[in-house]
Design a protein around this motif. Sequence first.
Motif, PDB file in Angstrom:
ATOM      1  N   VAL A  23       0.506  -1.006  -0.069  1.00 18.75           N
ATOM      2  CA  VAL A  23      -0.139  -0.017   0.048  1.00 18.75           C
ATOM      3  C   VAL A  23       0.920   1.223  -0.048  1.00 18.75           C
ATOM      4  O   VAL A  23       1.731   1.404   0.659  1.00 18.75           O
ATOM      5  CB  VAL A  23      -0.962  -0.126   1.269  1.00 18.75           C
ATOM      6  N   ARG A  24       0.664   2.121  -0.756  1.00 19.38           N
ATOM      7  CA  ARG A  24       1.580   3.390  -0.947  1.00 19.38           C
ATOM      8  C   ARG A  24       1.012   4.188   0.225  1.00 19.38           C
ATOM      9  O   ARG A  24      -0.167   4.869   0.455  1.00 19.38           O
ATOM     10  CB  ARG A  24       1.234   4.062  -2.437  1.00 19.38           C
ATOM     11  N   CYS A  25       1.910   4.625   1.057  1.00 17.11           N
ATOM     12  CA  CYS A  25       1.993   5.679   2.217  1.00 17.11           C
ATOM     13  C   CYS A  25       1.894   7.020   1.577  1.00 17.11           C
ATOM     14  O   CYS A  25       2.391   7.305   0.522  1.00 17.11           O
ATOM     15  CB  CYS A  25       2.936   5.544   3.096  1.00 17.11           C
ATOM     16  N   ASN A  26       1.523   8.034   2.484  1.00 16.99           N
ATOM     17  CA  ASN A  26       1.441   9.486   2.095  1.00 16.99           C
ATOM     18  C   ASN A  26       2.674   9.926   3.088  1.00 16.99           C
ATOM     19  O   ASN A  26       2.188   9.860   4.313  1.00 16.99           O
ATOM     20  CB  ASN A  26       0.283  10.057   2.165  1.00 16.99           C
ATOM     21  N   LEU A  27       3.983  10.312   2.703  1.00 14.79           N
ATOM     22  CA  LEU A  27       4.848  10.760   3.602  1.00 14.79           C
ATOM     23  C   LEU A  27       4.811  12.496   3.559  1.00 14.79           C
ATOM     24  O   LEU A  27       5.215  12.969   2.694  1.00 14.79           O
ATOM     25  CB  LEU A  27       6.158  10.399   3.121  1.00 14.79           C
ATOM     26  N   MET A  28       3.879  12.836   4.984  1.00 12.85           N
ATOM     27  CA  MET A  28       3.689  14.429   4.669  1.00 12.85           C
ATOM     28  C   MET A  28       4.648  15.236   5.225  1.00 12.85           C
ATOM     29  O   MET A  28       4.979  16.220   4.914  1.00 12.85           O
ATOM     30  CB  MET A  28       2.465  14.477   5.589  1.00 12.85           C
ATOM     31  N   THR A  29       5.571  14.651   6.248  1.00 11.32           N
ATOM     32  CA  THR A  29       6.809  15.256   6.682  1.00 11.32           C
ATOM     33  C   THR A  29       7.843  14.248   7.112  1.00 11.32           C
ATOM     34  O   THR A  29       7.249  13.603   7.794  1.00 11.32           O
ATOM     35  CB  THR A  29       6.514  16.244   7.901  1.00 11.32           C
ATOM     36  N   SER A  30       9.065  14.702   6.779  1.00 14.15           N
ATOM     37  CA  SER A  30       9.937  13.625   7.133  1.00 14.15           C
ATOM     38  C   SER A  30      11.204  14.304   7.427  1.00 14.15           C
ATOM     39  O   SER A  30      11.460  14.926   6.132  1.00 14.15           O
ATOM     40  CB  SER A  30      10.170  12.339   6.511  1.00 14.15           C
ATOM     41  N   ASN A  77      32.998  16.713  16.555  1.00 14.33           N
ATOM     42  CA  ASN A  77      33.029  15.089  16.305  1.00 14.33           C
ATOM     43  C   ASN A  77      31.579  14.729  16.911  1.00 14.33           C
ATOM     44  O   ASN A  77      31.575  13.296  17.023  1.00 14.33           O
ATOM     45  CB  ASN A  77      34.127  14.598  17.406  1.00 14.33           C
ATOM     46  N   SER A  78      30.511  15.515  17.133  1.00 17.99           N
ATOM     47  CA  SER A  78      29.479  14.871  17.586  1.00 17.99           C
ATOM     48  C   SER A  78      28.068  16.020  17.101  1.00 17.99           C
ATOM     49  O   SER A  78      28.564  17.283  16.773  1.00 17.99           O
ATOM     50  CB  SER A  78      29.142  14.797  19.118  1.00 17.99           C
ATOM     51  N   CYS A  79      27.056  15.646  16.853  1.00 18.18           N
ATOM     52  CA  CYS A  79      25.973  16.550  16.475  1.00 18.18           C
ATOM     53  C   CYS A  79      24.598  16.363  17.306  1.00 18.18           C
ATOM     54  O   CYS A  79      24.494  15.007  17.959  1.00 18.18           O
ATOM     55  CB  CYS A  79      25.385  16.052  15.064  1.00 18.18           C
ATOM     56  N   PHE A  80      24.066  17.204  17.712  1.00 17.78           N
ATOM     57  CA  PHE A  80      22.715  17.188  18.183  1.00 17.78           C
ATOM     58  C   PHE A  80      21.766  16.932  17.183  1.00 17.78           C
ATOM     59  O   PHE A  80      21.673  17.845  16.311  1.00 17.78           O
ATOM     60  CB  PHE A  80      22.207  18.424  19.125  1.00 17.78           C
ATOM     61  N   ALA A  81      21.022  15.698  17.316  1.00 18.22           N
ATOM     62  CA  ALA A  81      20.240  15.323  16.147  1.00 18.22           C
ATOM     63  C   ALA A  81      18.855  15.269  16.371  1.00 18.22           C
ATOM     64  O   ALA A  81      18.528  14.532  17.312  1.00 18.22           O
ATOM     65  CB  ALA A  81      20.888  14.198  15.399  1.00 18.22           C
ATOM     66  N   THR A  82      18.054  15.574  15.524  1.00 16.98           N
ATOM     67  CA  THR A  82      16.474  15.392  15.400  1.00 16.98           C
ATOM     68  C   THR A  82      16.036  14.908  14.333  1.00 16.98           C
ATOM     69  O   THR A  82      16.513  15.217  13.258  1.00 16.98           O
ATOM     70  CB  THR A  82      15.784  16.816  15.797  1.00 16.98           C
ATOM     71  N   TYR A  83      15.125  14.053  14.599  1.00 18.27           N
ATOM     72  CA  TYR A  83      14.317  13.279  13.468  1.00 18.27           C
ATOM     73  C   TYR A  83      12.897  13.442  13.695  1.00 18.27           C
ATOM     74  O   TYR A  83      12.332  13.071  14.891  1.00 18.27           O
ATOM     75  CB  TYR A  83      14.621  11.845  13.485  1.00 18.27           C
ATOM     76  N   CYS A  84      12.069  14.101  12.704  1.00 17.04           N
ATOM     77  CA  CYS A  84      10.847  14.077  12.877  1.00 17.04           C
ATOM     78  C   CYS A  84      10.127  13.315  11.625  1.00 17.04           C
ATOM     79  O   CYS A  84      10.614  13.494  10.386  1.00 17.04           O
ATOM     80  CB  CYS A  84      10.676  15.602  12.494  1.00 17.04           C
ATOM     81  N   VAL A  85       8.909  12.892  11.914  1.00 15.50           N
ATOM     82  CA  VAL A  85       8.161  12.064  10.811  1.00 15.50           C
ATOM     83  C   VAL A  85       6.808  12.194  11.016  1.00 15.50           C
ATOM     84  O   VAL A  85       6.172  12.095  12.383  1.00 15.50           O
ATOM     85  CB  VAL A  85       8.698  10.577  10.593  1.00 15.50           C
ATOM     86  N   HIS A  86       6.046  12.406  10.044  1.00 18.88           N
ATOM     87  CA  HIS A  86       4.558  12.536  10.030  1.00 18.88           C
ATOM     88  C   HIS A  86       4.129  11.593   8.908  1.00 18.88           C
ATOM     89  O   HIS A  86       4.122  12.228   7.786  1.00 18.88           O
ATOM     90  CB  HIS A  86       4.015  13.961   9.996  1.00 18.88           C
ATOM     91  N   ILE A  87       3.357  10.410   8.893  1.00 14.59           N
ATOM     92  CA  ILE A  87       3.215   9.704   7.782  1.00 14.59           C
ATOM     93  C   ILE A  87       1.673   9.086   7.741  1.00 14.59           C
ATOM     94  O   ILE A  87       1.308   8.569   9.094  1.00 14.59           O
ATOM     95  CB  ILE A  87       4.264   8.767   7.688  1.00 14.59           C
ATOM     96  N   ASP A  88       0.877   9.143   7.022  1.00 18.93           N
ATOM     97  CA  ASP A  88      -0.279   8.597   6.558  1.00 18.93           C
ATOM     98  C   ASP A  88      -0.197   7.189   5.805  1.00 18.93           C
ATOM     99  O   ASP A  88       0.317   7.249   4.767  1.00 18.93           O
ATOM    100  CB  ASP A  88      -1.231   9.327   5.886  1.00 18.93           C
ATOM    101  N   PRO A  89      -0.342   6.081   6.861  1.00 17.21           N
ATOM    102  CA  PRO A  89       0.071   4.785   6.030  1.00 17.21           C
ATOM    103  C   PRO A  89      -1.155   4.139   5.007  1.00 17.21           C
ATOM    104  O   PRO A  89      -0.771   3.239   4.243  1.00 17.21           O
ATOM    105  CB  PRO A  89       0.142   3.678   7.249  1.00 17.21           C
ATOM    106  N   LYS A  90      -2.122   4.727   5.113  1.00 15.18           N
ATOM    107  CA  LYS A  90      -3.309   4.459   4.079  1.00 15.18           C
ATOM    108  C   LYS A  90      -3.773   2.997   4.253  1.00 15.18           C
ATOM    109  O   LYS A  90      -3.202   2.313   5.089  1.00 15.18           O
ATOM    110  CB  LYS A  90      -2.832   4.871   2.499  1.00 15.18           C
ATOM    111  N   GLY A  91      -4.780   2.755   3.577  1.00 16.39           N
ATOM    112  CA  GLY A  91      -5.167   1.518   3.702  1.00 16.39           C
ATOM    113  C   GLY A  91      -6.057   1.384   4.833  1.00 16.39           C
ATOM    114  O   GLY A  91      -6.105   2.249   5.795  1.00 16.39           O
ATOM    115  N   TRP A  92      -6.077  -0.009   5.308  1.00 14.26           N
ATOM    116  CA  TRP A  92      -6.814  -0.505   6.711  1.00 14.26           C
ATOM    117  C   TRP A  92      -5.703  -0.415   7.679  1.00 14.26           C
ATOM    118  O   TRP A  92      -4.790  -1.479   7.534  1.00 14.26           O
ATOM    119  CB  TRP A  92      -7.570  -1.540   6.526  1.00 14.26           C
ATOM    120  N   LEU A  93      -5.877   0.163   8.833  1.00 15.66           N
ATOM    121  CA  LEU A  93      -4.701   0.223   9.601  1.00 15.66           C
ATOM    122  C   LEU A  93      -5.379   1.181  11.001  1.00 15.66           C
ATOM    123  O   LEU A  93      -5.419   2.206  10.803  1.00 15.66           O
ATOM    124  CB  LEU A  93      -3.354   0.600   9.296  1.00 15.66           C
ATOM    125  N   PRO A  94      -5.607   0.286  12.175  1.00 13.60           N
ATOM    126  CA  PRO A  94      -6.151   1.177  13.241  1.00 13.60           C
ATOM    127  C   PRO A  94      -5.069   2.197  13.748  1.00 13.60           C
ATOM    128  O   PRO A  94      -4.012   2.276  13.750  1.00 13.60           O
ATOM    129  CB  PRO A  94      -6.129   0.278  14.399  1.00 13.60           C
TER     130      PRO A  94
END
Length: 203
Positions: free
Chosen positions: A143-150, A161-178
Motif C-alpha cells: 500500500v502506498r503511504c503518504n509521507l507528509m513530513t520527514s 565530533n558530535s551533533c545534536f540530532a533531531t528526526y521528525c516524521v508524520h506519515i499516513d500509512p493509508k489502507g486499513w490500519l487502526p
Amino acid sequence: RMTDFEMLMKKDGWSLQHESKKSDFKVFFLAVEGSAIMMCKGQCTVPAPLNDILKFIAAPEHLLQSMQIVDVMFKEGRVVQVTDPKHLVVLGRFKMPPTITHREVVYESICTKVDAKTGVVLGNSVEHPECPIELDSLMMSHVRCNLMTSGYHLVENADGNSCFATYCVHIDPKGWLPTMIVNLTAKDQANNIKRMRDHFAAK
C-alpha cells in the motif's frame, strides 16, 4: 521548506513521551490539526561529525544500507532518480505485521547545509513515472503511504565530533490500519535517531 522545518522543530505543543535515564534521548508527539495521526520527533546526541552523518543518511551510495540500520521496518528499496547531489527520489518498502499489507513510499529527499554547523535532510512523498501505484486491491503487494513530513535536523557541537540530532516524521500509512497501531509505530520511528547514534557509537 528548510525554514518551515526548522520552525516545526521549535513549535509549541510537542509533548514528551519518553526520556532516557541513561542519555539525552527523548521522544515527543505533536497533534496535527485535521489528522488523528500524531507527528513524532526523536532527538539525541550522535557521536559523529556533521558531514559524516549527512553522507550516512543522504548519499545515494549509502542511503539504502543506512535505512536498514536505522529503521527496523525497512524491507527493501532503491534510489529511483538522482536529480543532483542534493536531490534524490527514493522508493522504500516496509514490512508490516502478519495479515497487514506491507507499505511503501516514494519520496523526494533533499539534503543541504544551512550553514557550516547545521544540516537538514527532508523527505516528502512524490509521484514518479517509474513507480506507479498498484491499483488492484486484490493483487497489490504494498500500500502506498503518504509521507507528509520527514526530516533530520543536525547541529554540530563545538567539539566537531558530535551533533545534536533531531528526526521528525508524520506519515499516513493509508489502507486499513487502526490509528492506535499507526501511532505506536510512529513512536518507534522516533527510535531511528537512537539507532543511528548506536551505529556511530559502535565504530
